[in-house]
Design a protein around this motif. Structure first.
Motif, PDB file in Angstrom:
ATOM      1  N   PHE A   1     -47.500  94.716  70.424  1.00 17.14           N
ATOM      2  CA  PHE A   1     -46.376  94.903  71.664  1.00 17.14           C
ATOM      3  C   PHE A   1     -45.011  94.319  70.936  1.00 17.14           C
ATOM      4  O   PHE A   1     -45.162  93.298  70.837  1.00 17.14           O
TER       5      PHE A   1
ATOM      6  N   ASN B   1     -45.294  91.081  68.914  1.00 13.32           N
ATOM      7  CA  ASN B   1     -46.550  90.308  69.292  1.00 13.32           C
ATOM      8  C   ASN B   1     -47.844  91.073  68.875  1.00 13.32           C
ATOM      9  O   ASN B   1     -48.502  92.061  69.444  1.00 13.32           O
TER      10      ASN B   1
ATOM     11  N   ILE C   1     -51.363  92.023  68.335  1.00 17.64           N
ATOM     12  CA  ILE C   1     -52.632  91.787  69.211  1.00 17.64           C
ATOM     13  C   ILE C   1     -53.838  92.094  68.277  1.00 17.64           C
ATOM     14  O   ILE C   1     -54.705  91.289  68.480  1.00 17.64           O
TER      15      ILE C   1
ATOM     16  N   PRO D   1     -59.630  83.993  75.846  1.00 14.55           N
ATOM     17  CA  PRO D   1     -58.667  83.243  76.875  1.00 14.55           C
ATOM     18  C   PRO D   1     -57.651  84.136  77.388  1.00 14.55           C
ATOM     19  O   PRO D   1     -57.556  85.311  76.689  1.00 14.55           O
ATOM     20  N   ASN D   2     -57.146  83.832  78.295  1.00 11.51           N
ATOM     21  CA  ASN D   2     -56.041  84.672  79.009  1.00 11.51           C
ATOM     22  C   ASN D   2     -54.958  85.044  78.355  1.00 11.51           C
ATOM     23  O   ASN D   2     -54.646  84.401  77.333  1.00 11.51           O
ATOM     24  N   GLY D   3     -54.566  86.628  78.289  1.00 15.75           N
ATOM     25  CA  GLY D   3     -53.671  87.114  77.321  1.00 15.75           C
ATOM     26  C   GLY D   3     -53.794  87.217  75.906  1.00 15.75           C
ATOM     27  O   GLY D   3     -52.894  87.353  75.120  1.00 15.75           O
ATOM     28  N   THR D   4     -55.069  87.322  75.510  1.00 16.79           N
ATOM     29  CA  THR D   4     -55.347  87.388  74.143  1.00 16.79           C
ATOM     30  C   THR D   4     -55.567  88.942  73.932  1.00 16.79           C
ATOM     31  O   THR D   4     -55.149  89.310  72.737  1.00 16.79           O
ATOM     32  N   GLY D   5     -55.927  89.766  74.644  1.00 14.81           N
ATOM     33  CA  GLY D   5     -56.132  91.051  74.413  1.00 14.81           C
ATOM     34  C   GLY D   5     -57.228  91.920  74.754  1.00 14.81           C
ATOM     35  O   GLY D   5     -57.490  93.068  74.297  1.00 14.81           O
ATOM     36  N   LYS D   6     -57.980  91.051  75.694  1.00 18.69           N
ATOM     37  CA  LYS D   6     -59.144  92.231  76.074  1.00 18.69           C
ATOM     38  C   LYS D   6     -58.795  93.263  76.918  1.00 18.69           C
ATOM     39  O   LYS D   6     -59.222  94.385  76.531  1.00 18.69           O
ATOM     40  N   THR D   7     -57.847  93.341  77.735  1.00 19.53           N
ATOM     41  CA  THR D   7     -57.571  94.672  78.608  1.00 19.53           C
ATOM     42  C   THR D   7     -56.836  95.427  77.568  1.00 19.53           C
ATOM     43  O   THR D   7     -57.004  96.767  77.489  1.00 19.53           O
ATOM     44  N   THR D   8     -56.030  94.941  76.607  1.00 20.70           N
ATOM     45  CA  THR D   8     -55.299  96.021  75.731  1.00 20.70           C
ATOM     46  C   THR D   8     -56.367  96.624  74.954  1.00 20.70           C
ATOM     47  O   THR D   8     -56.311  97.784  74.562  1.00 20.70           O
TER      48      THR D   8
ATOM     49  N   GLU E   1     -63.230  92.706  83.674  1.00 21.32           N
ATOM     50  CA  GLU E   1     -63.516  91.851  84.340  1.00 21.32           C
ATOM     51  C   GLU E   1     -64.032  92.200  85.654  1.00 21.32           C
ATOM     52  O   GLU E   1     -63.574  91.822  86.984  1.00 21.32           O
TER      53      GLU E   1
ATOM     54  N   HIS F   1     -64.625  86.447  82.045  1.00 22.88           N
ATOM     55  CA  HIS F   1     -64.496  84.780  82.019  1.00 22.88           C
ATOM     56  C   HIS F   1     -65.956  83.903  82.386  1.00 22.88           C
ATOM     57  O   HIS F   1     -66.011  83.016  82.268  1.00 22.88           O
TER      58      HIS F   1
HETATM   59  N1  LIG Z   1     -47.180  96.285  78.692  1.00 22.74           N
HETATM   60  C1  LIG Z   1     -46.871  95.069  77.907  1.00 22.74           C
HETATM   61  N2  LIG Z   1     -45.816  94.845  77.283  1.00 22.74           N
HETATM   62  C2  LIG Z   1     -45.730  93.800  76.416  1.00 22.74           C
HETATM   63  N3  LIG Z   1     -46.790  92.986  76.215  1.00 22.74           N
HETATM   64  C3  LIG Z   1     -47.896  93.289  76.819  1.00 22.74           C
HETATM   65  C4  LIG Z   1     -48.059  94.273  77.835  1.00 22.74           C
HETATM   66  N4  LIG Z   1     -49.412  94.249  78.216  1.00 22.74           N
HETATM   67  C5  LIG Z   1     -49.746  93.062  77.694  1.00 22.74           C
HETATM   68  N5  LIG Z   1     -48.990  92.488  77.012  1.00 22.74           N
HETATM   69  C6  LIG Z   1     -49.299  91.272  76.171  1.00 22.74           C
HETATM   70  O1  LIG Z   1     -50.481  91.643  75.492  1.00 22.74           O
HETATM   71  C7  LIG Z   1     -51.135  90.117  75.361  1.00 22.74           C
HETATM   72  C8  LIG Z   1     -52.628  90.562  75.746  1.00 22.74           C
HETATM   73  O2  LIG Z   1     -52.840  90.937  77.298  1.00 22.74           O
HETATM   74  P1  LIG Z   1     -53.926  91.442  77.740  1.00 22.74           P
HETATM   75  O3  LIG Z   1     -53.777  91.824  79.112  1.00 22.74           O
HETATM   76  O4  LIG Z   1     -54.492  92.471  76.949  1.00 22.74           O
HETATM   77  O5  LIG Z   1     -54.877  90.066  77.805  1.00 22.74           O
HETATM   78  P2  LIG Z   1     -56.209  89.652  78.224  1.00 22.74           P
HETATM   79  O6  LIG Z   1     -56.859  89.091  77.377  1.00 22.74           O
HETATM   80  O7  LIG Z   1     -56.890  90.914  78.823  1.00 22.74           O
HETATM   81  O8  LIG Z   1     -55.926  88.601  79.594  1.00 22.74           O
HETATM   82  P3  LIG Z   1     -56.458  88.347  80.866  1.00 22.74           P
HETATM   83  O9  LIG Z   1     -57.718  87.464  80.612  1.00 22.74           O
HETATM   84  O10 LIG Z   1     -55.374  87.138  81.361  1.00 22.74           O
HETATM   85  O11 LIG Z   1     -56.615  89.325  81.655  1.00 22.74           O
HETATM   86  C9  LIG Z   1     -50.334  89.160  76.144  1.00 22.74           C
HETATM   87  O12 LIG Z   1     -49.664  88.377  75.462  1.00 22.74           O
HETATM   88  C10 LIG Z   1     -49.722  90.160  76.964  1.00 22.74           C
HETATM   89  O13 LIG Z   1     -48.402  89.275  77.516  1.00 22.74           O
END
Ligand SMILES: Nc1ncnc2c1ncn2[C@@H]1O[C@H](COP(=O)(O)OP(=O)(O)OP(=O)(O)O)[C@@H](O)[C@H]1O
Length: 234
Positions: free
Chosen positions: A11, A14, A16, A35-42, A153, A185
Motif C-alpha cells: 500500500f 507500506n 505488505i 498480529p493486527n494490521g500485518t496483512g491477513k485480510t490483504t 476471522e 486470532h
Molecule cells: N485500503 C488500504 N489502504 C492503505 N493501507 C491499507 C489498506 N487496507 C489495509 N491497509 C494496511 O495494510 C496493513 C495490513 O492490513 P490487513 O487488514 O491486511 O491486516 P490484518 O492482518 O488482516 O489485520 P487484523 O488482524 O487487524 O484484521 C495494515 O498496515 C493496514 O493499515
C-alpha cells in the motif's frame, strides 16, 4: 490446488508482501495468523484478485487468475466480513443468491438446519446479532460448494458452543476435499483444525506444520519482541 509464486504487494510505501510463494493442497486446511494490521485480510483479497499484484503465478486448480478470471473465481468463495451482507435482505435471500451464482446443488434447508439457523432464516440481516451474521457467512460458504474457501476471522463474536460447531464444520469440509485458508486470532482453534499454519512475518509467510504443538506458544515465540522475551526469561 492453490498455487502462488512471487507475490508482492504494497500500500504505497507500506510493503505488505515481498516475493511470497506457497501452495495449498486439496483437502488441506491452513490457518492464517499474524498480529493486527500485518496483512491477513490483504492476502485473502489478493488471492481473489480484489487487489492488484504482479505475482508471476496465481493459479487455482491450474486456472490462472489473470488469464481466466471468471473461471478462477467460480472455484472459490470469499466474503470479507458480515459488514458486506445486505442489511435489508433476508438470510434466505443471501443463500439463494449464492446457490444460484455458484451453480451449486447444495440443499439450503439442510445447511440452515445443520447450523441451527432455522429461527432466523426469514429475517433481515439488520435484525441479527454478530454471531448470527457469522453463521450466515458460514452458511454462504457451505451453500457455494466452492472448492477453495478463503475465510477471514470466522470465529469473531462466537460463543464457545458455536466455535466448536464451526470447528466441526471446517473439519467436515476438509474431509470433502475443500482447500481452506482461514485467518484467526483464536490460537487454540487454529491448533485444533489446521494442517499447517501460515504465520505472517517480515513481509513473508512462515509455514509451520501442525504436529499438535501449542500454537499460542509458537505465536509468542514468533511475535514477542526480543526485549519482552528477555524480560520473561529473568
Ligand atoms: N485500503 C488500504 N489502504 C492503505 N493501507 C491499507 C489498506 N487496507 C489495509 N491497509 C494496511 O495494510 C496493513 C495490513 O492490513 P490487513 O487488514 O491486511 O491486516 P490484518 O492482518 O488482516 O489485520 P487484523 O488482524 O487487524 O484484521 C495494515 O498496515 C493496514 O493499515
Amino acid at each position: 490446488m492453490l498455487s502462488v509464486n512471487d507475490l508482492s504487494f504494497s500500500f504505497k510505501k507500506n510493503v505488505i508482501f515481498d516475493q511470497v510463494s506457497f501452495s495449498i493442497n486439496d483437502g488441506e486446511l491452513v490457518g492464517l495468523v499474524a498480529p493486527n494490521g500485518t496483512g491477513k485480510t490483504t492476502l485473502l483479497k489478493l488471492l481473489c484478485g480484489l487487489l492488484p499484484t504482479a505475482a508471476t503465478t496465481l493459479t487455482l486448480n491450474g486456472i490462472h487468475l489473470y488469464q481466466h478470471r471468471t473461471a478462477y473465481l467460480r472455484q472459490l468463495f470469499f466474503l470479507e466480513n458480515s459488514n458486506q451482507l445486505y442489511a435489508d435482505l433476508t438470510v434466505a435471500d443471501h443463500l439463494t443468491y449464492v446457490r444460484s451464482m455458484w451453480h451449486s446443488a447444495v440443499d439450503i434447508a439442510g445447511v440452515v438446519d445443520s447450523l441451527g439457523m432455522a429461527g432466523y432464516y426469514r429475517k433481515k440481516i439488520k435484525t441479527l446479532s454478530l454471531g448470527m451474521k457469522q453463521h450466515v457467512l458460514l452458511a454462504m460458504y457451505l451453500v457455494s460448494d466452492a472448492q477453495t474457501l478463503l475465510i477471514d476471522e470466522p470465529l469473531n463474536g462466537l460463543d464457545p458452543t458455536s466455535i466448536q460447531q464451526f470447528e466441526r464444520v471446517f473439519l467436515a469440509l476438509k474431509q470433502q476435499g475443500k482447500s481452506m485458508l482461514i485467518s484467526s486470532h483464536q490460537m487454540d482453534s487454529v491448533g485444533r483444525v489446521s494442517d499447517r499454519v501460515f504465520f505472517l512475518q517480515n513481509q513473508t509467510i512462515v509455514p509451520i506444520e501442525n504436529t499438535g504443538q501449542d500454537m499460542l506458544a509458537v505465536y509468542n515465540t514468533m511475535y514477542l519482541k526480543a526485549g519482552e522475551q528477555h524480560a520473561r526469561s529473568v
